[in-house]
Design a protein around this motif. Sequence first.
Motif, PDB file in Angstrom:
ATOM      1  N   LEU A   1     -17.570   8.062   1.486  1.00  0.00           N
ATOM      2  CA  LEU A   1     -16.604   6.710   1.840  1.00  0.00           C
ATOM      3  C   LEU A   1     -16.119   6.618   0.624  1.00  0.00           C
ATOM      4  O   LEU A   1     -16.735   6.634  -1.035  1.00  0.00           O
ATOM      5  N   GLN A   2     -14.645   6.252   0.660  1.00  0.00           N
ATOM      6  CA  GLN A   2     -14.128   5.704  -0.715  1.00  0.00           C
ATOM      7  C   GLN A   2     -13.033   4.033  -0.495  1.00  0.00           C
ATOM      8  O   GLN A   2     -12.623   4.634   0.890  1.00  0.00           O
ATOM      9  N   LEU A   3     -13.909   3.510  -0.924  1.00  0.00           N
ATOM     10  CA  LEU A   3     -12.565   2.394  -0.740  1.00  0.00           C
ATOM     11  C   LEU A   3     -11.810   2.126  -1.805  1.00  0.00           C
ATOM     12  O   LEU A   3     -11.497   2.017  -3.459  1.00  0.00           O
ATOM     13  N   SER A   4      -9.958   2.094  -1.696  1.00  0.00           N
ATOM     14  CA  SER A   4      -8.871   1.863  -3.108  1.00  0.00           C
ATOM     15  C   SER A   4      -8.702   0.508  -3.648  1.00  0.00           C
ATOM     16  O   SER A   4      -9.739  -0.394  -3.541  1.00  0.00           O
ATOM     17  N   LEU A   5      -9.370   0.749  -4.700  1.00  0.00           N
ATOM     18  CA  LEU A   5     -10.038   0.114  -6.337  1.00  0.00           C
ATOM     19  C   LEU A   5      -8.067  -0.626  -6.656  1.00  0.00           C
ATOM     20  O   LEU A   5      -8.625  -0.978  -7.567  1.00  0.00           O
ATOM     21  N   ASN A   6      -7.517  -0.628  -5.479  1.00  0.00           N
ATOM     22  CA  ASN A   6      -6.515  -1.125  -6.495  1.00  0.00           C
ATOM     23  C   ASN A   6      -6.244  -2.106  -5.631  1.00  0.00           C
ATOM     24  O   ASN A   6      -6.069  -2.674  -4.640  1.00  0.00           O
ATOM     25  N   LYS A   7      -6.080  -3.403  -6.372  1.00  0.00           N
ATOM     26  CA  LYS A   7      -5.984  -4.574  -5.782  1.00  0.00           C
ATOM     27  C   LYS A   7      -4.902  -5.331  -6.209  1.00  0.00           C
ATOM     28  O   LYS A   7      -4.567  -6.718  -5.834  1.00  0.00           O
ATOM     29  N   GLY A   8      -3.504  -4.096  -6.242  1.00  0.00           N
ATOM     30  CA  GLY A   8      -2.681  -5.090  -6.484  1.00  0.00           C
ATOM     31  C   GLY A   8      -2.005  -5.058  -8.110  1.00  0.00           C
ATOM     32  O   GLY A   8      -3.503  -5.873  -8.615  1.00  0.00           O
ATOM     33  N   ALA A   9      -1.212  -5.296  -8.159  1.00  0.00           N
ATOM     34  CA  ALA A   9      -0.639  -5.153  -9.806  1.00  0.00           C
ATOM     35  C   ALA A   9      -0.082  -7.386 -10.340  1.00  0.00           C
ATOM     36  O   ALA A   9       0.286  -7.300  -9.076  1.00  0.00           O
ATOM     37  N   ARG A  10       0.292  -7.453 -11.147  1.00  0.00           N
ATOM     38  CA  ARG A  10       1.019  -8.533 -11.247  1.00  0.00           C
ATOM     39  C   ARG A  10       2.151  -8.306 -12.011  1.00  0.00           C
ATOM     40  O   ARG A  10       2.002  -7.735 -12.956  1.00  0.00           O
ATOM     41  N   PHE A  11       2.922  -9.650 -12.003  1.00  0.00           N
ATOM     42  CA  PHE A  11       4.474  -9.561 -12.509  1.00  0.00           C
ATOM     43  C   PHE A  11       5.019 -10.666 -12.792  1.00  0.00           C
ATOM     44  O   PHE A  11       4.659 -11.379 -12.183  1.00  0.00           O
ATOM     45  N   THR A  12       5.742 -10.699 -13.882  1.00  0.00           N
ATOM     46  CA  THR A  12       6.555 -12.117 -14.377  1.00  0.00           C
ATOM     47  C   THR A  12       7.769 -12.070 -14.507  1.00  0.00           C
ATOM     48  O   THR A  12       8.796 -11.338 -14.832  1.00  0.00           O
ATOM     49  N   VAL A  13       8.366 -12.468 -13.801  1.00  0.00           N
ATOM     50  CA  VAL A  13      10.077 -12.760 -14.335  1.00  0.00           C
ATOM     51  C   VAL A  13      10.352 -14.091 -14.317  1.00  0.00           C
ATOM     52  O   VAL A  13      10.107 -15.418 -14.183  1.00  0.00           O
TER      53      VAL A  13
ATOM     54  N   SER B   1      13.401  -4.747  -7.129  1.00  0.00           N
ATOM     55  CA  SER B   1      12.297  -5.146  -5.959  1.00  0.00           C
ATOM     56  C   SER B   1      11.307  -4.390  -6.540  1.00  0.00           C
ATOM     57  O   SER B   1      10.294  -3.627  -7.494  1.00  0.00           O
ATOM     58  N   ILE B   2      10.248  -5.532  -6.739  1.00  0.00           N
ATOM     59  CA  ILE B   2       8.972  -4.842  -6.445  1.00  0.00           C
ATOM     60  C   ILE B   2       8.146  -4.650  -5.561  1.00  0.00           C
ATOM     61  O   ILE B   2       7.788  -4.817  -4.436  1.00  0.00           O
ATOM     62  N   MET B   3       7.898  -2.584  -5.634  1.00  0.00           N
ATOM     63  CA  MET B   3       7.592  -1.705  -4.204  1.00  0.00           C
ATOM     64  C   MET B   3       6.110  -2.054  -4.187  1.00  0.00           C
ATOM     65  O   MET B   3       6.347  -1.031  -5.613  1.00  0.00           O
ATOM     66  N   LEU B   4       5.185  -1.408  -2.862  1.00  0.00           N
ATOM     67  CA  LEU B   4       4.924  -0.872  -3.213  1.00  0.00           C
ATOM     68  C   LEU B   4       4.586   0.574  -2.449  1.00  0.00           C
ATOM     69  O   LEU B   4       5.130   0.379  -1.410  1.00  0.00           O
ATOM     70  N   ALA B   5       4.145   1.380  -3.895  1.00  0.00           N
ATOM     71  CA  ALA B   5       4.204   3.060  -4.089  1.00  0.00           C
ATOM     72  C   ALA B   5       4.160   3.561  -3.258  1.00  0.00           C
ATOM     73  O   ALA B   5       2.292   3.271  -1.986  1.00  0.00           O
ATOM     74  N   GLU B   6       3.787   4.969  -2.712  1.00  0.00           N
ATOM     75  CA  GLU B   6       2.528   5.497  -1.892  1.00  0.00           C
ATOM     76  C   GLU B   6       1.630   5.482  -2.452  1.00  0.00           C
ATOM     77  O   GLU B   6       0.367   5.980  -1.560  1.00  0.00           O
ATOM     78  N   ASP B   7       1.683   5.787  -3.657  1.00  0.00           N
ATOM     79  CA  ASP B   7       0.263   6.207  -3.959  1.00  0.00           C
ATOM     80  C   ASP B   7      -0.885   4.497  -3.760  1.00  0.00           C
ATOM     81  O   ASP B   7      -2.295   4.512  -4.470  1.00  0.00           O
ATOM     82  N   GLY B   8       0.093   3.240  -3.680  1.00  0.00           N
ATOM     83  CA  GLY B   8      -0.475   2.284  -3.036  1.00  0.00           C
ATOM     84  C   GLY B   8      -0.436   1.350  -4.603  1.00  0.00           C
ATOM     85  O   GLY B   8      -1.174   0.365  -4.390  1.00  0.00           O
ATOM     86  N   ALA B   9      -0.002   1.783  -5.509  1.00  0.00           N
ATOM     87  CA  ALA B   9       0.490   0.915  -7.147  1.00  0.00           C
ATOM     88  C   ALA B   9       1.573   0.105  -6.892  1.00  0.00           C
ATOM     89  O   ALA B   9       2.885   0.554  -5.457  1.00  0.00           O
ATOM     90  N   TRP B  10       2.156  -1.251  -6.987  1.00  0.00           N
ATOM     91  CA  TRP B  10       2.978  -1.440  -7.061  1.00  0.00           C
ATOM     92  C   TRP B  10       3.867  -1.148  -8.353  1.00  0.00           C
ATOM     93  O   TRP B  10       3.280  -1.162  -9.383  1.00  0.00           O
ATOM     94  N   VAL B  11       5.134  -1.127  -8.110  1.00  0.00           N
ATOM     95  CA  VAL B  11       6.027  -0.580  -9.266  1.00  0.00           C
ATOM     96  C   VAL B  11       7.528  -1.330  -8.728  1.00  0.00           C
ATOM     97  O   VAL B  11       7.685  -1.930  -8.393  1.00  0.00           O
ATOM     98  N   TYR B  12       7.885  -1.453 -10.482  1.00  0.00           N
ATOM     99  CA  TYR B  12       9.112  -2.008 -10.270  1.00  0.00           C
ATOM    100  C   TYR B  12      10.531  -1.246 -10.078  1.00  0.00           C
ATOM    101  O   TYR B  12      10.599   0.107 -10.615  1.00  0.00           O
ATOM    102  N   ALA B  13      11.544  -1.890  -9.078  1.00  0.00           N
ATOM    103  CA  ALA B  13      13.211   0.250  -9.160  1.00  0.00           C
ATOM    104  C   ALA B  13      13.615  -1.256  -9.118  1.00  0.00           C
ATOM    105  O   ALA B  13      14.381  -2.296  -8.785  1.00  0.00           O
ATOM    106  N   PRO B  14      14.691  -1.391 -10.355  1.00  0.00           N
ATOM    107  CA  PRO B  14      15.971  -2.471  -9.958  1.00  0.00           C
ATOM    108  C   PRO B  14      16.745  -1.931 -10.028  1.00  0.00           C
ATOM    109  O   PRO B  14      17.179  -0.380  -9.011  1.00  0.00           O
ATOM    110  N   VAL B  15      17.740  -2.769  -9.779  1.00  0.00           N
ATOM    111  CA  VAL B  15      18.887  -2.455  -8.788  1.00  0.00           C
ATOM    112  C   VAL B  15      20.018  -2.734  -9.734  1.00  0.00           C
ATOM    113  O   VAL B  15      21.077  -2.504 -10.108  1.00  0.00           O
ATOM    114  N   GLY B  16      20.097  -4.218 -10.125  1.00  0.00           N
ATOM    115  CA  GLY B  16      21.156  -4.800 -10.904  1.00  0.00           C
ATOM    116  C   GLY B  16      22.261  -5.261 -10.431  1.00  0.00           C
ATOM    117  O   GLY B  16      23.691  -3.916 -10.574  1.00  0.00           O
ATOM    118  N   ARG B  17      22.923  -5.778  -9.326  1.00  0.00           N
ATOM    119  CA  ARG B  17      24.322  -5.697  -8.134  1.00  0.00           C
ATOM    120  C   ARG B  17      24.433  -7.402  -8.238  1.00  0.00           C
ATOM    121  O   ARG B  17      23.231  -8.075  -7.721  1.00  0.00           O
TER     122      ARG B  17
END
Length: 214
Positions: A12-24, A184-200
């Motif tokens: 049994l395994q649990l995801s240890l990723n509790k989410g990341a924090r970002f500041t704008v 956008s801050i997006m939830l990736a397939e591996d469960g990590a939160w990442v930043y995806a730039p747009v600039g529009r």
Amino acid sequence: MEKPGVAAPKKLQLSLNKGARFTVKIAWECEADHQDDVDVHALEANNSGNGARVTSLESVLSTYNTKKMNPRGGVLPNNADGSFATPSGGLQHSGDIRVQGNFETITIDGSRLPAGVNEIPLFATVHKADHGNEHESDHDSDEEAAFADIEVCSVTISDDNGKELAAYKLSDEFGDFNVVQLGSIMLAEDGAWVYAPVGRGFTGTINDVLAHFS
């Protein structure tokens, strides 16, 4: 000991990723004769492959959506210091500041976002501020302002380690517009939160933004 040829049971395994924090962080300075106000906004959205969508006002982190600034339609209560947050606490705003030479911040906490939320679109807006009316709710003059009216207006997005992920000079890069979709801050397939730039950049109001995401 295990018998040869017998596969070990799956552990049994649990995801240890509790989410990341970002500041704008948005900061600005302008000429004394200008009373332009800049704001930064975030949405708790779901993207199932057809674009990010928001289904309730409670998921809209915006000064326009607070009971203090918009008593006729805002749904988010303000704390004593002026700060406010979405009900989940996943999005928190430091509070509206209408004094040039200052800054506002939004904090995104991935560990507190509601189930189903997998994208946080981020926006910045500018409008002609009416400093004499803190309960101004309609901001009818939004389209009369542009980021070029502000001498210096910048936005930085950083992670919980303080690493800068993106930086925008709104007064230079998006001077002709009054709304900028930062990314956008997006939830990736591996469960990590990442930043995806747009600039529009575009011209409109916060309601035009909501119409696009609802």
